[in-house]
Design an enzyme around this catalytic site. Structure first.
Site, short mmCIF file in Angstrom:
data_model
loop_
_atom_site.label_atom_id
_atom_site.label_comp_id
_atom_site.label_asym_id
_atom_site.label_seq_id
_atom_site.Cartn_x
_atom_site.Cartn_y
_atom_site.Cartn_z
N LYS A 101 0.81 -1.22 0.00
CA LYS A 101 0.00 0.00 0.00
C LYS A 101 0.84 1.27 0.00
O LYS A 101 0.42 2.30 -0.50
CB LYS A 101 -0.97 -0.01 1.17
CG LYS A 101 -2.11 -0.99 0.97
CD LYS A 101 -3.34 -0.60 1.76
CE LYS A 101 -4.52 -1.46 1.35
NZ LYS A 101 -4.38 -2.88 1.78
N GLU A 123 -9.45 7.14 3.15
CA GLU A 123 -10.40 6.24 3.80
C GLU A 123 -9.62 5.01 4.24
O GLU A 123 -8.59 4.70 3.65
CB GLU A 123 -11.49 5.83 2.82
CG GLU A 123 -11.11 4.66 1.88
CD GLU A 123 -10.02 4.98 0.88
OE1 GLU A 123 -9.73 6.17 0.66
OE2 GLU A 123 -9.43 4.02 0.31
N SER A 390 1.55 -9.83 -0.80
CA SER A 390 1.17 -8.41 -0.74
C SER A 390 1.50 -7.77 0.60
O SER A 390 1.71 -6.56 0.67
CB SER A 390 -0.32 -8.26 -1.04
OG SER A 390 -1.10 -9.05 -0.15
C1 LIG Z 1 -5.23 -3.88 1.52
C2 LIG Z 1 -4.53 -5.13 1.27
C3 LIG Z 1 -4.89 -6.01 0.22
C4 LIG Z 1 -6.10 -5.77 -0.66
O1 LIG Z 1 -6.06 -4.61 -1.42
P1 LIG Z 1 -5.76 -4.65 -2.99
O2 LIG Z 1 -6.07 -3.27 -3.43
O3 LIG Z 1 -6.66 -5.67 -3.59
O4 LIG Z 1 -4.35 -5.00 -3.16
C5 LIG Z 1 -4.14 -7.14 0.01
N1 LIG Z 1 -3.08 -7.44 0.79
C6 LIG Z 1 -2.70 -6.63 1.80
C7 LIG Z 1 -1.53 -7.03 2.63
C8 LIG Z 1 -3.40 -5.47 2.09
O5 LIG Z 1 -3.02 -4.69 3.10
#
Ligand SMILES: *Cc1c(COP(=O)(O)O)cnc(C)c1O
Length: 412
Positions: A101, A123, A390
């Site tokens: 993020k 948000e 992610s």
């Molecule tokens: C917020 C988040 C997501 C989901 O958001 P996307 O916009 O779909 O990437 C996925 N993995 C993590 C670790 C997150 O913090």
């Protein structure tokens, strides 16, 4: 850089078109007062794309602050356990603040500075995007207000405290379901009144054009790095990319660079929750339909009257009733396959990855891993899968404790 050449029909990487559409999806459905702000934002963004000073500043922060490039890691024990394709992790969990993020938050806050704004708003649902935005705002000396539903504030006390430590103000939203959907509505309302000195840092590839494009482009660094890294390590492109899909930013961040590579398969993994019945999941492509939410046309979980449906997922980051419009288009065209993983499957993958690799994945990322555990054994050993890790799972340990009772030394 990408995003603006809508004249080319041959490349999927040049979308959206001039109206901010991805086929039938996307667009800009907002009150008249926001049209000007979105035009101004699109203009400033285009200028920044060809401004070497801006690009150099972004690259410098990515390298020295975020810690990019993040590693591409061959998960040897995970691969051996599954007994099929080679599995690599793209380690966004090692980026500053522990997830992808920051790529978007940092890019948009730099853009806000360039536009002469002194304040940003955001948000947040689980608090991850709020923390990333508060972090980038602290770094760049911007005022920061984060809208968050009272229900989420109660559930995510640690992240609320983190944001306050970072100098942000957390504004509670008591309307509707008191969660992310309502926080986005309030942030948009704030922006209508404050657009003169404020930029709205939208947290994923959703919302009115140009947000899905801007967020995608800032996240595309993931795929650009992964391409270079896998060519270096394997001497070929990957066979399959797998990423979890909430709004869809980490997935499109990995996929975008490869969209024109016909031999690279891509799989987005949504949250199947506890069951594919209304209110129990967030699998928009399995259970949703064409509709509109937060200024864009896409797939939406809704009832027969178009009322936005309730959602559930063990992972807060995937718990959203709609999905980015570019994903809707990639789904419809068949370029990307969308599947889902259930809560329990994600929790199992969470434990498996922790024990075999010494990496606690975010519960969101664990959905991508869960699908990998199904796919990899069916592929030959010379095939290569890249999974987008992610985020890291430290934030989810308390949540996991409610479902998992690990036994000491228990081997998978
Ligand atoms: C917020 C988040 C997501 C989901 O958001 P996307 O916009 O779909 O990437 C996925 N993995 C993590 C670790 C997150 O913090």
């Amino acid at each position: 850089m990408s995003g603006f050449d809508s004249s080319s029909e041959t490349s999927r990487r040049h979308w959206p078109d001039a109206r901010g559409r991805y086929g039938a999806f996307g667009g800009r459905f907002v009150p008249e007062t926001l049209m000007y702000a979105l035009d101004e934002l699109e203009r400033a963004y285009r200028e920044s794309q060809s401004d070497p000073v801006f690009q150099a500043a972004l690259a410098d922060y990515q390298k020295h602050y975020t810690g990019r490039p993040t590693p591409l890691y061959f998960a040897r024990r995970f691969t051996e356990h599954l007994g099929g394709a080679k599995v690599y992790f793209k380690r966004e969990d090692l980026a500053h603040t522990g997830a992808h993020k920051i790529n978007n938050a940092l890019g948009q806050c730099l853009l806000a500075k360039r536009m002469g704004k002194r304040r940003v708003i955001a948000e947040t649902g689980a608090g991850q995007h709020g923390v990333a935005t508060a972090t980038a705002a602290a770094l760049l000396g911007l005022d920061c207000d984060v809208y968050m539903g009272t229900e989420d504030i109660e559930r995510q006390k640690l992240n609320v405290f983190r944001m306050r430590l970072l100098g942000a103000r957390v504004i509670s939203v008591d309307s509707g379901s008191k969660t992310l959907k309502d926080a986005i509505n309030e942030a948009l309302r704030d922006w209508v009144a404050s657009v003169g000195d404020t930029h709205y840092v939208l947290g994923t590839v959703h919302g009115p054009h140009p947000f899905p494009m801007i967020c995608r482009d800032f996240q595309s660094v993931i795929g650009r790095e992964a391409r270079e890294q896998i060519l270096d390590m394997e001497g070929c492109l990957p066979d399959v990319l797998i990423a979890c899909v909430g709004g869809g930013s980490n997935a499109i961040g990995l996929f975008h660079e490869f969209l024109d590579e016909a031999d690279v398969a891509m799989i987005g993994v949504e949250a199947g929750g506890t069951a594919l019945t209304p209110g129990m999941h967030a699998a928009r492509f399995a259970g949703g339909a064409f509709g509109m939410l937060h200024g864009a046309l896409s797939y939406v979980l809704q009832d027969e009257y178009g009322q936005i449906g309730d959602t559930h997922s063990v992972s807060a980051g995937l718990d959203y009733a709609s999905v980015g419009p570019e994903h809707a288009w990639l789904f419809q065209s068949g370029r990307v396959q969308y599947v889902y993983a259930m809560d329990q499957e994600a929790l199992d993958a969470f434990q498996l990855c922790s024990r075999l690799e010494g990496i606690l994945p975010a519960l969101e990322s664990a959905h991508a891993l869960a699908h990998t555990t199904k796919l990899a054994p069916m592929l030959p050993r010379d095939k290569v899968i890249i999974v987008n890790m992610s985020g890291r799972g430290d934030k989810d340990v308390q949540q996991a404790m409610r479902f998992i009772l690990p036994e000491e030394g228990d081997q998978p």
